[in-house]
Design an enzyme around this catalytic site. Sequence first.
Site, PDB file in Angstrom:
ATOM      1  N   ASP A   1       0.830  -1.211   0.000  1.00 34.89           N
ATOM      2  CA  ASP A   1       0.000   0.000   0.000  1.00 34.89           C
ATOM      3  C   ASP A   1       0.862   1.258   0.000  1.00 34.89           C
ATOM      4  OD1 ASP A   1      -2.290  -1.470  -0.097  1.00 34.89           O
ATOM      5  OD2 ASP A   1      -2.693  -1.365   2.050  1.00 34.89           O
TER       6      ASP A   1
ATOM      7  N   SER B   1     -11.759  -2.641  -8.815  1.00 37.01           N
ATOM      8  CA  SER B   1     -10.982  -2.565  -7.591  1.00 37.01           C
ATOM      9  C   SER B   1     -11.579  -1.445  -6.739  1.00 37.01           C
ATOM     10  CB  SER B   1      -9.560  -2.266  -8.018  1.00 37.01           C
ATOM     11  OG  SER B   1      -8.794  -1.934  -6.922  1.00 37.01           O
ATOM     12  N   LEU B   2     -11.001  -1.200  -5.582  1.00 32.78           N
ATOM     13  CA  LEU B   2     -11.515  -0.127  -4.725  1.00 32.78           C
ATOM     14  C   LEU B   2     -10.406   0.845  -4.394  1.00 32.78           C
ATOM     15  CD1 LEU B   2     -13.520  -2.236  -2.105  1.00 32.78           C
ATOM     16  CD2 LEU B   2     -14.504  -0.593  -3.703  1.00 32.78           C
TER      17      LEU B   2
ATOM     18  N   LYS C   1     -14.416  -5.746   4.816  1.00 33.12           N
ATOM     19  CA  LYS C   1     -13.710  -6.081   3.581  1.00 33.12           C
ATOM     20  C   LYS C   1     -13.034  -7.423   3.827  1.00 33.12           C
ATOM     21  CE  LYS C   1     -10.525  -4.124   0.204  1.00 33.12           C
ATOM     22  NZ  LYS C   1      -9.693  -5.288  -0.036  1.00 33.12           N
TER      23      LYS C   1
HETATM   24  S1  IVH Z   1     -16.984  -4.222  -3.417  1.00 35.49           S
HETATM   25  C1  IVH Z   1     -17.018  -2.161  -7.333  1.00 35.49           C
HETATM   26  N1  IVH Z   1     -17.147  -5.268  -1.022  1.00 35.49           N
HETATM   27  O1  IVH Z   1     -11.744  -6.006  -2.225  1.00 35.49           O
HETATM   28  C2  IVH Z   1     -16.723  -2.613  -5.963  1.00 35.49           C
HETATM   29  N2  IVH Z   1     -15.193  -5.670  -2.309  1.00 35.49           N
HETATM   30  O2  IVH Z   1      -9.851  -3.988  -3.089  1.00 35.49           O
HETATM   31  C3  IVH Z   1     -16.092  -3.915  -5.948  1.00 35.49           C
HETATM   32  N3  IVH Z   1     -13.571  -7.146  -1.233  1.00 35.49           N
HETATM   33  O3  IVH Z   1     -11.912  -6.725  -5.659  1.00 35.49           O
HETATM   34  C4  IVH Z   1     -15.797  -4.480  -4.671  1.00 35.49           C
HETATM   35  N4  IVH Z   1     -14.722  -7.481   0.605  1.00 35.49           N
HETATM   36  O4  IVH Z   1     -12.132  -8.661  -3.951  1.00 35.49           O
HETATM   37  C5  IVH Z   1     -16.397  -5.126  -2.135  1.00 35.49           C
HETATM   38  N5  IVH Z   1     -17.416  -6.201   1.096  1.00 35.49           N
HETATM   39  C6  IVH Z   1     -16.690  -6.035  -0.014  1.00 35.49           C
HETATM   40  C7  IVH Z   1     -15.430  -6.661  -0.163  1.00 35.49           C
HETATM   41  C8  IVH Z   1     -14.712  -6.443  -1.337  1.00 35.49           C
HETATM   42  C9  IVH Z   1     -13.605  -7.774  -0.051  1.00 35.49           C
HETATM   43  C10 IVH Z   1     -12.453  -7.218  -2.181  1.00 35.49           C
HETATM   44  C11 IVH Z   1     -12.854  -7.500  -3.599  1.00 35.49           C
HETATM   45  C12 IVH Z   1     -12.349  -6.339  -4.403  1.00 35.49           C
HETATM   46  C13 IVH Z   1     -11.235  -5.857  -3.534  1.00 35.49           C
HETATM   47  C14 IVH Z   1     -10.928  -4.404  -3.823  1.00 35.49           C
END
Ligand code: IVH
Length: 712
Positions: free
Chosen positions: A47, A92-93, A128
Amino acid sequence: MSADTAITDLTPEAARAELDRLHAVLERADKAYFQEDAPEITDAEYDAAKRRYLEIEAKFPEIRRADSLSEKVGAAPAEGFAKVRHAVPMLSLGNAFDDDDVADFVARGRKFFEREQGLELAFTAEPKIDGLSASLRYENGVFVRGATRGDGTEGEDITENLRTIGDIPKKLAGSGWPDVLEVRGEVYMTHADFAALKARSAAEGGQDYVNPRNTAAGSLRQKDPAVTAKRNLKFFAYGWGELSAPLAETQYEAVQKLGAFGFVVNPLMIRTTSTEEMLEHYRRIEAQRATLGYDIDGVVYKLDNLRLQERWGFVARAPRWAIAHKFPAEQATTILTGIDIQVGRTGTLTPVARLQPVTVGGVVVENATLHNEDYIAGRDSTGAPIRDGYDIRVGDTVIVQRAGDVIPQIVAIVPEKRPADSVPYAFPHQCPECGSEAVREAHPKTGKLDARRRCTGELICPAQAVEQLKHFVSRDALDIDGLGDKQIAAFHADGRVMQAADIFTLRERDARSLKKLKDQEGWGETSVKKLFDAIDARREPELDRFIFALGIRHVGETTATLFAKTFGTFAAFRETAQAAGHGEEEARAALLGIDGIGETVVQSVGAFFANERNEKAIDDLLAEVTPQVYAVAAAADSAVAGKTVVFTGSLERMTRSEAKAMAERLGAKVSGSVSAKTDLVVAGPGAGSKLKQAESLGVQVISEDDWFDLVQ
Ligand code: IVH
């Protein structure tokens, strides 16, 4: 220029060089993480590097690379699985690292929608999950395809592996689902399942597992779904891709819908319009982190209103309407005071770090794993750097990391604090317990050196002998009541039990002995009699347990059962194994011909029976015990022969492994998930989604008592 020069102090040339350096670091890290499932740097380091990279790009837009990493998610799919193009990309986020970042995110939203009079923005907040994202496609309520994220546009088709996951419905429950529904969520492994797998593998001399996330990733990429099935992976649904009709108007309601369709959704999701409450929820989840039973690495906030989500839109490969608020890694700095070597049952030398006690995430840590020799040296057997390439020395200031239940590990050292007189750690080439040579074997096919060094002393090594004896009497092996690790260690130390056969001559020798067991500390007349009776009760062990109990490397319960089934008697198995050990091709072929047995097992079994000391130990043992003939004959005419059975809920008259063994003995196939192919579900109290699934598919469901009536 160094890695920590402030970005504002960089000249454009220095910035370009730094950007290139970070690009290389991040690319290497992505490959290790996404394709090799073996991260080389910590999440925190990753990060930090990524943040610096993005900051340099922002400050010097003119040096932005054509292949900029700000556009990229993950890594291109690995070879071996068919590719799947995601109709809706898997994104991704963006990250928030502190409360201010979260407040900024909310403020950006309010600003974007400021023209909407009186609009109050609501956000969801949920854990997450630290796993792998997967996309599951349902057509008319039936699971048709599942894929990994891959690079976000194209992933790998892992349908068959995903099918083995109990949390993933094969047919949707309830009604009202869109004809096309792509559900997205996270595949993960619980701490309990991870610990059990790791222990099993260590006992069998198998591979080492570093953490639940990588293990889940490796499990999903298995070529054989049967292997995936054994890993007991789990799935949380939190989103969707392609839809033929909208699910709901809000994120919150859409996720509840997924729950109604039979998916497991995370119970810790809330919805609020207050930033304060979002941050409170973050702290609440952080406080529960250690006791959740699975790894999470932050909290995700999402704008609740789906119409507004669409309007707010995306930047590069991440939505504007969502953000991940990361937890600081549970890390602490301390001093490495020593390195001890532990010797396991199959002779593996495991280095253990002794640390100046330090609190990491609320727990005092004094020991940490150092994995193996290469990990300490900071280079693998080909010379490629591990971590940052620094070796680990006694006296070093080290960074310790704890993730959930996982054994604490040393993830880095602080080079500036290394004492001037420190010396590289010399990993012993002799077993510290018995002095035998300790070697690293080369893989029979690839020639790659095993990461672990192993003592060659086998049973003359007291450490291996004791561990082997503990294994022999353990629950899944001979399972002798009242004879556990503690008693075995004491009996071995005072010379009463040096090999397995000695257990069965204890009563007789004790009768003649002057140092009677009943006079020893912790024992009395009654407890001794009970122990001897328990030992006598196991003189005719089941064949599969007996083979497992021998502790042959790479022969776990499943493999032992295959041998028992195939050969029926111990004599038949031994004869073939001996012949294979002497290189007889026909015998080797007979073993290799068993479905589920490969070269590694055959080599190991052959070597075990070709060893005279082992042969003598077995002869001594067979003078005392008579393994049963494996009961395959009973199977054909049982009421459940040929049926596929699922056990769910808590069972009261038998353990899960007993239930499974019993059903298999009777010729049934036991599965972990309910599908249209399931014939029978045995449900105890507390049965949940599997029971529901069975009911919706019209599969017969019976109680545990019914089961006993059925099979008598
Ligand atoms: S939403 C468009 N919700 O985190 C939004 N992601 O860093 C897409 N992940 O690729 C993701 N828990 O693999 C979402 N409650 C959650 C999550 C989550 C884990 C992961 C997911 C994503 C990554 C992004």
